[in-house]
Scaffold this motif. Structure first.
Motif, mmCIF file in Angstrom:
data_model
loop_
_atom_site.group_PDB
_atom_site.id
_atom_site.type_symbol
_atom_site.label_atom_id
_atom_site.label_comp_id
_atom_site.label_asym_id
_atom_site.label_seq_id
_atom_site.Cartn_x
_atom_site.Cartn_y
_atom_site.Cartn_z
ATOM 1 N N ILE A 279 86.407 37.842 79.210
ATOM 2 C CA ILE A 279 87.467 38.785 78.851
ATOM 3 C C ILE A 279 87.708 39.744 80.007
ATOM 4 C CG2 ILE A 279 88.147 40.624 77.252
ATOM 5 C CD1 ILE A 279 86.402 39.253 75.144
ATOM 6 N N GLU A 280 88.971 39.961 80.342
ATOM 7 C CA GLU A 280 89.347 40.942 81.357
ATOM 8 C C GLU A 280 89.596 42.268 80.662
ATOM 9 O OE1 GLU A 280 91.988 40.131 85.043
ATOM 10 O OE2 GLU A 280 93.309 41.068 83.557
ATOM 11 N N LEU A 281 88.820 43.282 81.036
ATOM 12 C CA LEU A 281 88.872 44.580 80.356
ATOM 13 C C LEU A 281 89.522 45.621 81.259
ATOM 14 C CD1 LEU A 281 87.940 46.267 77.840
ATOM 15 C CD2 LEU A 281 85.887 46.813 79.162
ATOM 16 N N ARG B 184 89.421 46.115 87.319
ATOM 17 C CA ARG B 184 89.118 45.706 85.946
ATOM 18 C C ARG B 184 87.724 45.105 85.871
ATOM 19 N NH1 ARG B 184 93.768 44.634 82.469
ATOM 20 N NH2 ARG B 184 95.644 45.453 83.465
ATOM 21 N N LEU B 185 87.144 45.156 84.680
ATOM 22 C CA LEU B 185 85.863 44.501 84.456
ATOM 23 C C LEU B 185 86.103 43.105 83.904
ATOM 24 C CD1 LEU B 185 83.669 47.321 82.835
ATOM 25 C CD2 LEU B 185 83.505 46.399 85.157
ATOM 26 N N ILE B 186 85.436 42.126 84.469
ATOM 27 C CA ILE B 186 85.477 40.759 83.955
ATOM 28 C C ILE B 186 84.173 40.558 83.185
ATOM 29 C CG2 ILE B 186 85.802 38.335 84.504
ATOM 30 C CD1 ILE B 186 88.118 40.203 85.325
ATOM 31 N N VAL B 187 84.271 40.558 81.876
ATOM 32 C CA VAL B 187 83.087 40.574 81.021
ATOM 33 C C VAL B 187 82.895 39.213 80.358
ATOM 34 C CG1 VAL B 187 81.921 41.728 79.107
ATOM 35 C CG2 VAL B 187 83.513 43.013 80.554
ATOM 36 N N THR B 188 81.696 38.688 80.469
ATOM 37 C CA THR B 188 81.310 37.482 79.730
ATOM 38 C C THR B 188 80.537 37.923 78.495
ATOM 39 O OG1 THR B 188 81.130 36.203 81.770
ATOM 40 C CG2 THR B 188 80.064 35.297 79.814
ATOM 41 N N ALA C 241 81.444 41.498 85.957
ATOM 42 C CA ALA C 241 81.853 41.630 87.355
ATOM 43 C C ALA C 241 83.022 42.608 87.403
ATOM 44 C CB ALA C 241 82.255 40.280 87.936
ATOM 45 N N TYR C 242 83.297 43.134 88.608
ATOM 46 C CA TYR C 242 84.382 44.093 88.797
ATOM 47 C C TYR C 242 85.367 43.520 89.800
ATOM 48 C CZ TYR C 242 86.709 48.500 90.049
ATOM 49 O OH TYR C 242 87.638 49.481 90.287
#
Length: 255
Positions: free
Chosen positions: A164-166, A150-154, A145-146
């Motif tokens: 993880i917040e990228l 930032r990208l919120i990556v599972t 998700a965005y």
């Protein structure tokens, strides 16, 4: 948000093949877009459909790679880059070096790759590319998700899923468990014919022969050896347990 997806054309793993003199020999010369990369393209398209932006793709290979490039464009990518080269003798480090040279002077918010390629299953190029570019990265993504730039990556980890917040710009390697890539529509296929594909050479990227030298090589392939037959233990439960423990300790050496 500008997302660039690295794609690869691979032999169709559904095609029959044999191992002849240590080399893979496919009965049918059939090549397809790597399934993990198709999921990466789909993930990028979903993000820009929700938040705006563009999706571009880059591929390395001979002229035949244009077929997979056109598929990614038909799915919805807006532009493509074709690095004309023969990567058949390259390893993951060489591919990452070429891609790093391509990205070094370009602007992007995120780079997506499949988590691995179906022909080698090495799963190394994406993380090597992130290291060469000095980017934060997340591997084996199964959800994304965005939010707030930032990208919120599972990602799927060894002991479960991690979120993880990228920070951007960043790189994500994507699992085919994240989505089901769309099937290009007739309209998408027709539009793909008019979308630009920029051709580049290794000389354009300023790469020397020494930089393209693989650091590893495949010496050959051999069939998986057959499994040894199992052993059936019979007797009273207590006797069977004692014998099983003995075998695990003395023969299997796992206790």
């Amino acid at each position: 948000m500008n997302i660039c997806v690295c794609i690869k054309q691979v032999p169709d793993i559904q095609a029959p093949f044999r191992i002849v003199d240590g080399r893979l020999q496919f009965d049918v010369e059939r090549y397809v877009l790597n399934a993990y990369d198709a999921s990466a393209v789909e993930g990028a398209l979903q993000l820009v459909e929700q938040h705006g932006g563009t999706v571009e793709v880059v591929a390395i290979g001979p002229a035949s790679v244009s077929e997979s490039i056109r598929k990614a464009l038909a799915m919805g990518a807006e532009r493509a880059y074709h690095i004309e080269a023969d990567p058949s003798d390259w390893d993951s480090a060489t591919v990452a070096t070429v891609l790093a040279a391509f990205f070094r002077d370009r602007s992007y918010d995120a780079i997506f790759t499949g988590k691995q390629a179906q022909d080698t299953d090495a799963g190394l190029t994406g993380t090597m590319l992130a290291e060469l570019l000095g980017l934060p990265y997340v591997s084996n993504a199964v959800g994304m998700a965005y939010e707030n730039g930032r990208l919120i990556v599972t990602r799927q980890g060894d002991a479960g899923r991690e979120i993880i917040e990228l920070a951007l710009p960043g790189l994500v390697t994507i699992s085919n468990d994240m989505n089901d890539p769309r099937i290009p529509s007739i309209r998408g296929i027709m539009q793909a014919r008019r979308k630009p594909i920029e051709a580049l050479t290794l000389s354009d990227l300023g790469l020397s022969h020494e930089q393209l030298r693989p650091r590893t090589r495949v010496t050959g392939y051999r069939p998986i050896p057959p499994r040894a037959p199992g052993r059936k233990l019979e007797g009273e439960p207590a006797e069977v347990v004692r014998e099983l423990v003995r075998l695990l300790r003395e023969e299997a050496r796992v206790l």
